[in-house]
Design a protein around this motif. Sequence first.
Motif, PDB file in Angstrom:
ATOM      1  N   ASP A   1       0.836  -1.189   0.000  1.00  0.00           N
ATOM      2  CA  ASP A   1       0.000   0.000   0.000  1.00  0.00           C
ATOM      3  C   ASP A   1       0.882   1.255   0.000  1.00  0.00           C
ATOM      4  O   ASP A   1       2.107   1.164  -0.133  1.00  0.00           O
ATOM      5  CB  ASP A   1      -0.959  -0.007   1.196  1.00  0.00           C
ATOM      6  CG  ASP A   1      -0.234  -0.016   2.551  1.00  0.00           C
ATOM      7  OD1 ASP A   1       0.952   0.371   2.604  1.00  0.00           O
ATOM      8  OD2 ASP A   1      -0.866  -0.390   3.561  1.00  0.00           O
ATOM      9  N   ALA A   2       0.260   2.402   0.174  1.00  0.00           N
ATOM     10  CA  ALA A   2       0.998   3.668   0.096  1.00  0.00           C
ATOM     11  C   ALA A   2       2.043   3.812   1.201  1.00  0.00           C
ATOM     12  O   ALA A   2       2.977   4.605   1.067  1.00  0.00           O
ATOM     13  CB  ALA A   2       0.019   4.836   0.152  1.00  0.00           C
ATOM     14  N   ARG A   3       1.918   3.028   2.282  1.00  0.00           N
ATOM     15  CA  ARG A   3       2.870   3.081   3.391  1.00  0.00           C
ATOM     16  C   ARG A   3       3.886   1.931   3.328  1.00  0.00           C
ATOM     17  O   ARG A   3       4.537   1.628   4.297  1.00  0.00           O
ATOM     18  CB  ARG A   3       2.116   3.055   4.719  1.00  0.00           C
ATOM     19  CG  ARG A   3       1.169   4.256   4.899  1.00  0.00           C
ATOM     20  CD  ARG A   3       0.409   4.198   6.200  1.00  0.00           C
ATOM     21  NE  ARG A   3       1.286   4.271   7.353  1.00  0.00           N
ATOM     22  CZ  ARG A   3       0.867   4.204   8.615  1.00  0.00           C
ATOM     23  NH1 ARG A   3      -0.448   4.062   8.872  1.00  0.00           N
ATOM     24  NH2 ARG A   3       1.716   4.287   9.614  1.00  0.00           N
ATOM     25  N   HIS A   4       3.989   1.313   2.155  1.00  0.00           N
ATOM     26  CA  HIS A   4       4.927   0.221   1.932  1.00  0.00           C
ATOM     27  C   HIS A   4       4.608  -1.016   2.780  1.00  0.00           C
ATOM     28  O   HIS A   4       5.489  -1.854   3.015  1.00  0.00           O
ATOM     29  CB  HIS A   4       6.375   0.662   2.200  1.00  0.00           C
ATOM     30  CG  HIS A   4       7.001   1.383   1.044  1.00  0.00           C
ATOM     31  ND1 HIS A   4       6.374   2.419   0.393  1.00  0.00           N
ATOM     32  CD2 HIS A   4       8.198   1.228   0.417  1.00  0.00           C
ATOM     33  CE1 HIS A   4       7.149   2.873  -0.569  1.00  0.00           C
ATOM     34  NE2 HIS A   4       8.264   2.170  -0.586  1.00  0.00           N
ATOM     35  N   ARG A   5       3.364  -1.170   3.168  1.00  0.00           N
ATOM     36  CA  ARG A   5       2.960  -2.370   3.891  1.00  0.00           C
ATOM     37  C   ARG A   5       2.408  -3.386   2.904  1.00  0.00           C
ATOM     38  O   ARG A   5       1.605  -3.035   2.029  1.00  0.00           O
ATOM     39  CB  ARG A   5       1.894  -2.030   4.937  1.00  0.00           C
ATOM     40  CG  ARG A   5       2.381  -1.096   6.035  1.00  0.00           C
ATOM     41  CD  ARG A   5       1.271  -0.717   6.987  1.00  0.00           C
ATOM     42  NE  ARG A   5       0.177  -0.049   6.288  1.00  0.00           N
ATOM     43  CZ  ARG A   5      -0.841   0.545   6.892  1.00  0.00           C
ATOM     44  NH1 ARG A   5      -0.908   0.573   8.220  1.00  0.00           N
ATOM     45  NH2 ARG A   5      -1.792   1.127   6.190  1.00  0.00           N
ATOM     46  N   PRO A   6       2.830  -4.655   2.998  1.00  0.00           N
ATOM     47  CA  PRO A   6       2.330  -5.678   2.072  1.00  0.00           C
ATOM     48  C   PRO A   6       0.810  -5.751   2.084  1.00  0.00           C
ATOM     49  O   PRO A   6       0.177  -5.657   3.142  1.00  0.00           O
ATOM     50  CB  PRO A   6       2.955  -6.970   2.618  1.00  0.00           C
ATOM     51  CG  PRO A   6       4.187  -6.509   3.317  1.00  0.00           C
ATOM     52  CD  PRO A   6       3.834  -5.189   3.943  1.00  0.00           C
ATOM     53  N   ARG A   7       0.245  -5.924   0.911  1.00  0.00           N
ATOM     54  CA  ARG A   7      -1.206  -6.036   0.802  1.00  0.00           C
ATOM     55  C   ARG A   7      -1.655  -7.381   1.372  1.00  0.00           C
ATOM     56  O   ARG A   7      -1.176  -8.444   0.971  1.00  0.00           O
ATOM     57  CB  ARG A   7      -1.643  -5.897  -0.652  1.00  0.00           C
ATOM     58  CG  ARG A   7      -1.284  -4.539  -1.264  1.00  0.00           C
ATOM     59  CD  ARG A   7      -1.824  -4.401  -2.680  1.00  0.00           C
ATOM     60  NE  ARG A   7      -1.331  -3.173  -3.300  1.00  0.00           N
ATOM     61  CZ  ARG A   7      -1.865  -1.958  -3.128  1.00  0.00           C
ATOM     62  NH1 ARG A   7      -2.945  -1.841  -2.362  1.00  0.00           N
ATOM     63  NH2 ARG A   7      -1.361  -0.904  -3.730  1.00  0.00           N
ATOM     64  N   THR A   8      -2.592  -7.326   2.318  1.00  0.00           N
ATOM     65  CA  THR A   8      -3.038  -8.527   3.025  1.00  0.00           C
ATOM     66  C   THR A   8      -3.574  -9.587   2.085  1.00  0.00           C
ATOM     67  O   THR A   8      -3.295 -10.776   2.250  1.00  0.00           O
ATOM     68  CB  THR A   8      -4.104  -8.159   4.066  1.00  0.00           C
ATOM     69  OG1 THR A   8      -3.582  -7.185   4.977  1.00  0.00           O
ATOM     70  CG2 THR A   8      -4.544  -9.384   4.846  1.00  0.00           C
ATOM     71  N   ALA A   9      -4.330  -9.161   1.085  1.00  0.00           N
ATOM     72  CA  ALA A   9      -4.934 -10.124   0.158  1.00  0.00           C
ATOM     73  C   ALA A   9      -3.865 -10.910  -0.600  1.00  0.00           C
ATOM     74  O   ALA A   9      -4.002 -12.124  -0.819  1.00  0.00           O
ATOM     75  CB  ALA A   9      -5.849  -9.406  -0.826  1.00  0.00           C
ATOM     76  N   LEU A  10      -2.788 -10.244  -0.981  1.00  0.00           N
ATOM     77  CA  LEU A  10      -1.716 -10.934  -1.701  1.00  0.00           C
ATOM     78  C   LEU A  10      -0.938 -11.872  -0.771  1.00  0.00           C
ATOM     79  O   LEU A  10      -0.569 -12.977  -1.169  1.00  0.00           O
ATOM     80  CB  LEU A  10      -0.770  -9.912  -2.332  1.00  0.00           C
ATOM     81  CG  LEU A  10      -1.321  -9.130  -3.521  1.00  0.00           C
ATOM     82  CD1 LEU A  10      -0.316  -8.092  -4.002  1.00  0.00           C
ATOM     83  CD2 LEU A  10      -1.700 -10.072  -4.661  1.00  0.00           C
ATOM     84  N   ALA A  11      -0.693 -11.431   0.461  1.00  0.00           N
ATOM     85  CA  ALA A  11      -0.012 -12.298   1.430  1.00  0.00           C
ATOM     86  C   ALA A  11      -0.836 -13.559   1.687  1.00  0.00           C
ATOM     87  O   ALA A  11      -0.297 -14.669   1.748  1.00  0.00           O
ATOM     88  CB  ALA A  11       0.236 -11.543   2.733  1.00  0.00           C
ATOM     89  N   THR A  12      -2.142 -13.387   1.811  1.00  0.00           N
ATOM     90  CA  THR A  12      -3.033 -14.532   2.029  1.00  0.00           C
ATOM     91  C   THR A  12      -3.002 -15.475   0.834  1.00  0.00           C
ATOM     92  O   THR A  12      -2.966 -16.702   0.996  1.00  0.00           O
ATOM     93  CB  THR A  12      -4.473 -14.044   2.258  1.00  0.00           C
ATOM     94  OG1 THR A  12      -4.503 -13.210   3.427  1.00  0.00           O
ATOM     95  CG2 THR A  12      -5.420 -15.216   2.457  1.00  0.00           C
ATOM     96  N   LEU A  13      -2.986 -14.909  -0.369  1.00  0.00           N
ATOM     97  CA  LEU A  13      -2.925 -15.730  -1.583  1.00  0.00           C
ATOM     98  C   LEU A  13      -1.644 -16.549  -1.638  1.00  0.00           C
ATOM     99  O   LEU A  13      -1.663 -17.737  -1.988  1.00  0.00           O
ATOM    100  CB  LEU A  13      -3.026 -14.818  -2.814  1.00  0.00           C
ATOM    101  CG  LEU A  13      -2.921 -15.490  -4.183  1.00  0.00           C
ATOM    102  CD1 LEU A  13      -4.037 -16.507  -4.373  1.00  0.00           C
ATOM    103  CD2 LEU A  13      -2.976 -14.430  -5.287  1.00  0.00           C
ATOM    104  N   VAL A  14      -0.522 -15.934  -1.268  1.00  0.00           N
ATOM    105  CA  VAL A  14       0.760 -16.645  -1.266  1.00  0.00           C
ATOM    106  C   VAL A  14       0.750 -17.764  -0.225  1.00  0.00           C
ATOM    107  O   VAL A  14       1.213 -18.884  -0.492  1.00  0.00           O
ATOM    108  CB  VAL A  14       1.920 -15.660  -1.000  1.00  0.00           C
ATOM    109  CG1 VAL A  14       3.224 -16.406  -0.762  1.00  0.00           C
ATOM    110  CG2 VAL A  14       2.081 -14.700  -2.177  1.00  0.00           C
ATOM    111  N   VAL A  15       0.228 -17.485   0.963  1.00  0.00           N
ATOM    112  CA  VAL A  15       0.149 -18.512   2.018  1.00  0.00           C
ATOM    113  C   VAL A  15      -0.724 -19.678   1.556  1.00  0.00           C
ATOM    114  O   VAL A  15      -0.365 -20.857   1.749  1.00  0.00           O
ATOM    115  CB  VAL A  15      -0.409 -17.909   3.320  1.00  0.00           C
ATOM    116  CG1 VAL A  15      -0.722 -19.011   4.336  1.00  0.00           C
ATOM    117  CG2 VAL A  15       0.592 -16.931   3.917  1.00  0.00           C
TER     118      VAL A  15
END
Length: 256
Positions: free
Chosen positions: A226-240
């Motif tokens: 996101d704009a604060r350089h935090r990983p997007r939760t939806a993408l992290a969940t998809l990778v997991v």
Amino acid sequence: MATRVQSVERAAAILQVLAVEDAPTSLGQLAVALGLAKATTHGLVQTLRDVGFVDQDPESGGYLIGAGLLELGSRNVDLNEVRSRALNWTDALAARSAQAAHVAVFDSGEVLIAHHVFRPDASVQQVQTGSTHPLHATALGKVLLAYDPRAVRALGAGPLESFTYRTVTDRSRLLRELADVRDLGWAAAVEERHPDQAGLAAPVRDRSGQVIAAVGIKGPVDALCDARHRPRTALATLVVQTGRSISREFGHGRVP
């Protein structure tokens, strides 16, 4: 009800403590970490040393994971098997994330890319299968570091190389990040290897639960964060989820 053997539990706890330390750990530190008397801890450590599961540093007297345990715990992962079992899942991961997908293993102190799926667009891309990357500056590498004591030992005692101003080179900070990886189940590296690039990764386990590989995506920072350089939760969940799906291909989580 299964009988719990206290000495085995304590020995396992010692190995877990040593597994996440890249420097020799003193007897006193182990005793404090385990909440045991020094004499009790000393007896357990000496037994583990005698069977080759713990090594004692000749200079400091501290303890390290032993070569015997590393050899016992290591396995030669068949890269062709990794590719074949991950193929369909990484194709789907690349398609759903719109980013390049990778599966990697630990090899000779580095991250070895076992399989690479191109980002699904018309841009010029190069095949990365067979290429190697640093452990501490990539999301794939951080997953391997978090779960494989051999990878932590491979970092050595020297300074960690800096690739960008965001590369984590402080070992204490890196160890804290690895603890977070084990808690969250996924790792991130934002502009640590290349400017404007980010990666997310999760573990792949075999039937026994051992982490044998990592799967992840890599792409522009603004696509993965996101704009604060935090990983997007939806993408992290998809990778997991992809990591869990590939793990099932290896028999992890399946009922016999």
